[in-house]
Design a protein around this motif. Structure first.
Motif, PDB file in Angstrom:
ATOM      1  N   PHE A  41       0.833  -1.199   0.000  1.00  0.00           N
ATOM      2  CA  PHE A  41       0.000   0.000   0.000  1.00  0.00           C
ATOM      3  C   PHE A  41       0.869   1.250   0.000  1.00  0.00           C
ATOM      4  CE2 PHE A  41      -1.870   3.328   2.745  1.00  0.00           C
ATOM      5  CZ  PHE A  41      -2.854   3.766   1.874  1.00  0.00           C
ATOM      6  N   LEU A  42       1.893   1.274   0.841  1.00  0.00           N
ATOM      7  CA  LEU A  42       2.789   2.432   0.911  1.00  0.00           C
ATOM      8  C   LEU A  42       3.674   2.526  -0.330  1.00  0.00           C
ATOM      9  CD1 LEU A  42       3.875   2.207   4.646  1.00  0.00           C
ATOM     10  CD2 LEU A  42       2.273   3.833   3.630  1.00  0.00           C
ATOM     11  N   LEU A  43       4.101   1.387  -0.830  1.00  0.00           N
ATOM     12  CA  LEU A  43       4.962   1.384  -2.015  1.00  0.00           C
ATOM     13  C   LEU A  43       4.240   1.911  -3.251  1.00  0.00           C
ATOM     14  CD1 LEU A  43       6.708  -2.088  -1.610  1.00  0.00           C
ATOM     15  CD2 LEU A  43       7.762   0.149  -1.302  1.00  0.00           C
ATOM     16  N   PHE A  44       2.966   1.609  -3.383  1.00  0.00           N
ATOM     17  CA  PHE A  44       2.221   1.939  -4.596  1.00  0.00           C
ATOM     18  C   PHE A  44       1.524   3.301  -4.554  1.00  0.00           C
ATOM     19  CE2 PHE A  44       1.412  -2.880  -5.301  1.00  0.00           C
ATOM     20  CZ  PHE A  44       2.752  -3.065  -5.592  1.00  0.00           C
ATOM     21  N   LEU A  45       1.689   4.048  -3.477  1.00  0.00           N
ATOM     22  CA  LEU A  45       1.078   5.380  -3.406  1.00  0.00           C
ATOM     23  C   LEU A  45       1.677   6.288  -4.475  1.00  0.00           C
ATOM     24  CD1 LEU A  45       0.857   5.944   0.442  1.00  0.00           C
ATOM     25  CD2 LEU A  45      -1.053   5.751  -1.150  1.00  0.00           C
ATOM     26  N   PRO A  46       0.945   7.330  -4.873  1.00  0.00           N
ATOM     27  CA  PRO A  46       1.478   8.253  -5.892  1.00  0.00           C
ATOM     28  C   PRO A  46       2.802   8.874  -5.455  1.00  0.00           C
ATOM     29  CG  PRO A  46      -0.850   8.690  -5.480  1.00  0.00           C
ATOM     30  CD  PRO A  46      -0.412   7.683  -4.462  1.00  0.00           C
ATOM     31  N   ILE A  47       3.643   9.146  -6.414  1.00  0.00           N
ATOM     32  CA  ILE A  47       4.966   9.691  -6.129  1.00  0.00           C
ATOM     33  C   ILE A  47       4.879  11.080  -5.511  1.00  0.00           C
ATOM     34  CG2 ILE A  47       7.069  10.546  -7.265  1.00  0.00           C
ATOM     35  CD1 ILE A  47       6.898   8.077  -9.063  1.00  0.00           C
ATOM     36  N   ASN A  48       3.902  11.874  -5.919  1.00  0.00           N
ATOM     37  CA  ASN A  48       3.830  13.267  -5.473  1.00  0.00           C
ATOM     38  C   ASN A  48       2.962  13.472  -4.230  1.00  0.00           C
ATOM     39  OD1 ASN A  48       1.388  12.722  -6.648  1.00  0.00           O
ATOM     40  ND2 ASN A  48       1.197  14.689  -7.665  1.00  0.00           N
ATOM     41  N   VAL A 105       3.856   4.570  -8.800  1.00  0.00           N
ATOM     42  CA  VAL A 105       4.847   3.510  -8.791  1.00  0.00           C
ATOM     43  C   VAL A 105       4.255   2.313  -9.518  1.00  0.00           C
ATOM     44  CG1 VAL A 105       6.193   1.983  -7.329  1.00  0.00           C
ATOM     45  CG2 VAL A 105       5.869   4.366  -6.671  1.00  0.00           C
ATOM     46  N   ASN A 106       4.842   1.997 -10.645  1.00  0.00           N
ATOM     47  CA  ASN A 106       4.330   0.935 -11.498  1.00  0.00           C
ATOM     48  C   ASN A 106       5.516   0.332 -12.240  1.00  0.00           C
ATOM     49  OD1 ASN A 106       3.221  -0.478 -13.751  1.00  0.00           O
ATOM     50  ND2 ASN A 106       1.331   0.710 -13.545  1.00  0.00           N
ATOM     51  N   ILE A 107       5.639  -0.970 -12.198  1.00  0.00           N
ATOM     52  CA  ILE A 107       6.764  -1.650 -12.834  1.00  0.00           C
ATOM     53  C   ILE A 107       6.775  -1.418 -14.343  1.00  0.00           C
ATOM     54  CG2 ILE A 107       5.614  -3.879 -13.183  1.00  0.00           C
ATOM     55  CD1 ILE A 107       8.286  -5.189 -12.275  1.00  0.00           C
ATOM     56  N   GLY A 111       9.963   0.921 -15.188  1.00  0.00           N
ATOM     57  CA  GLY A 111      11.002  -0.026 -15.594  1.00  0.00           C
ATOM     58  C   GLY A 111      11.327  -1.016 -14.491  1.00  0.00           C
ATOM     59  N   LYS A 112      11.816  -2.165 -14.909  1.00  0.00           N
ATOM     60  CA  LYS A 112      12.090  -3.241 -13.947  1.00  0.00           C
ATOM     61  C   LYS A 112      13.224  -2.894 -12.986  1.00  0.00           C
ATOM     62  CE  LYS A 112      10.463  -6.877 -17.002  1.00  0.00           C
ATOM     63  NZ  LYS A 112      10.456  -6.398 -18.369  1.00  0.00           N
ATOM     64  N   GLY A 113      14.307  -2.338 -13.509  1.00  0.00           N
ATOM     65  CA  GLY A 113      15.449  -2.014 -12.656  1.00  0.00           C
ATOM     66  C   GLY A 113      15.096  -0.990 -11.592  1.00  0.00           C
ATOM     67  N   TRP A 114      14.409   0.069 -12.008  1.00  0.00           N
ATOM     68  CA  TRP A 114      13.991   1.109 -11.063  1.00  0.00           C
ATOM     69  C   TRP A 114      13.064   0.508 -10.017  1.00  0.00           C
ATOM     70  CZ3 TRP A 114       9.615   3.126  -9.038  1.00  0.00           C
ATOM     71  CH2 TRP A 114       9.701   4.359  -8.405  1.00  0.00           C
ATOM     72  N   PHE A 115      12.087  -0.267 -10.463  1.00  0.00           N
ATOM     73  CA  PHE A 115      11.095  -0.835  -9.552  1.00  0.00           C
ATOM     74  C   PHE A 115      11.749  -1.788  -8.547  1.00  0.00           C
ATOM     75  CE2 PHE A 115       7.848  -3.880  -8.255  1.00  0.00           C
ATOM     76  CZ  PHE A 115       6.866  -3.022  -7.805  1.00  0.00           C
ATOM     77  N   LEU A 116      12.667  -2.624  -9.008  1.00  0.00           N
ATOM     78  CA  LEU A 116      13.326  -3.561  -8.103  1.00  0.00           C
ATOM     79  C   LEU A 116      14.193  -2.836  -7.074  1.00  0.00           C
ATOM     80  CD1 LEU A 116      14.332  -6.398 -10.589  1.00  0.00           C
ATOM     81  CD2 LEU A 116      12.461  -6.413  -8.929  1.00  0.00           C
ATOM     82  N   ILE A 159       4.980  -9.022  -4.286  1.00  0.00           N
ATOM     83  CA  ILE A 159       4.677  -7.678  -4.790  1.00  0.00           C
ATOM     84  C   ILE A 159       4.902  -7.596  -6.297  1.00  0.00           C
ATOM     85  CG2 ILE A 159       5.537  -5.294  -4.755  1.00  0.00           C
ATOM     86  CD1 ILE A 159       5.726  -5.559  -1.710  1.00  0.00           C
ATOM     87  N   ILE A 160       5.963  -8.212  -6.786  1.00  0.00           N
ATOM     88  CA  ILE A 160       6.212  -8.221  -8.236  1.00  0.00           C
ATOM     89  C   ILE A 160       5.100  -8.963  -8.958  1.00  0.00           C
ATOM     90  CG2 ILE A 160       7.746  -9.118 -10.033  1.00  0.00           C
ATOM     91  CD1 ILE A 160      10.069  -8.516  -8.038  1.00  0.00           C
TER      92      ILE A 160
END
Length: 175
Positions: A41-48, A105-107, A111-116, A159-160
């Motif tokens: 839930f915290l990981l997927f919140l909007p960036i801003n 936050v979206n894979i 991108g995969k590298g950023w998300f991982l 999560i992935i």
């Protein structure tokens, strides 16, 4: 910075907390690897998102899990720490062109590298806080480190899988 929380975020909160309490509590690998899916839930919140709102939501989700797990604030403390460090990590991982105001936050988008890098760094911080606060000492550090590593891997893989199954791979096209 707009700090509104939409219906989608409220539904994610309810879904991830319900999954944690009803399903993940009973899903443990070899009495060592735990899946704390509620942190998604915290990981997927909007960036801003507003930082104060992020800290409040971190406390809320952690405290909710603490109520059901009877862990006296361990998850709330770890979630607030994760929420506090999330904007700092996002600044470190900022792409050359910066983030769009509408980025989440979206894979598929990031991108995969950023998300991982983003996911596993924050999971490591959260899980280390949970297990060291649970132990309250450095006795049997190797067992605690093993719990952290297995739990980070377990939670990260789940999560992935959630990202790949339920988040849209479509990119918004710009004219």
């Amino acid at each position: 910075m707009k700090s509104s929380i939409g219906l989608n975020n409220i539904l994610q909160f309810l879904l991830f907390v319900a999954l944690q309490i009803l399903l993940m509590d009973n899903l443990v690998l070899y009495s060592t690897g735990f899946c704390y899916i509620y942190v998604a839930f915290l990981l997927f919140l909007p960036i801003n998102i507003n930082r104060l709102l992020l800290l409040f939501l971190g406390f809320l989700v952690g405290f909710t899990v603490d109520i059901f797990y009877d862990t006296m604030g361990i998850h709330a403390a770890a979630s607030v720490l994760m929420a506090f460090l999330r904007p700092l990590l996002l600044n470190l991982l900022t792409p050359r062109d910066g983030y769009d105001i509408s980025d989440s936050v979206n894979i598929h988008k990031m991108g995969k590298g950023w998300f991982l890098a983003y996911t596993f760094t924050l999971l490591l911080i959260h899980h280390a806080a949970v297990f060291f606060l649970e132990r309250i000492s450095f006795d049997d550090v190797l067992q605690t480190l093993l719990k952290i590593v297995l739990s980070v891997l377990f939670t990260g893989v789940v999560i992935i899988i959630l990202q790949l199954l339920f988040f849209s791979p479509k990119r918004t096209s710009r004219a």
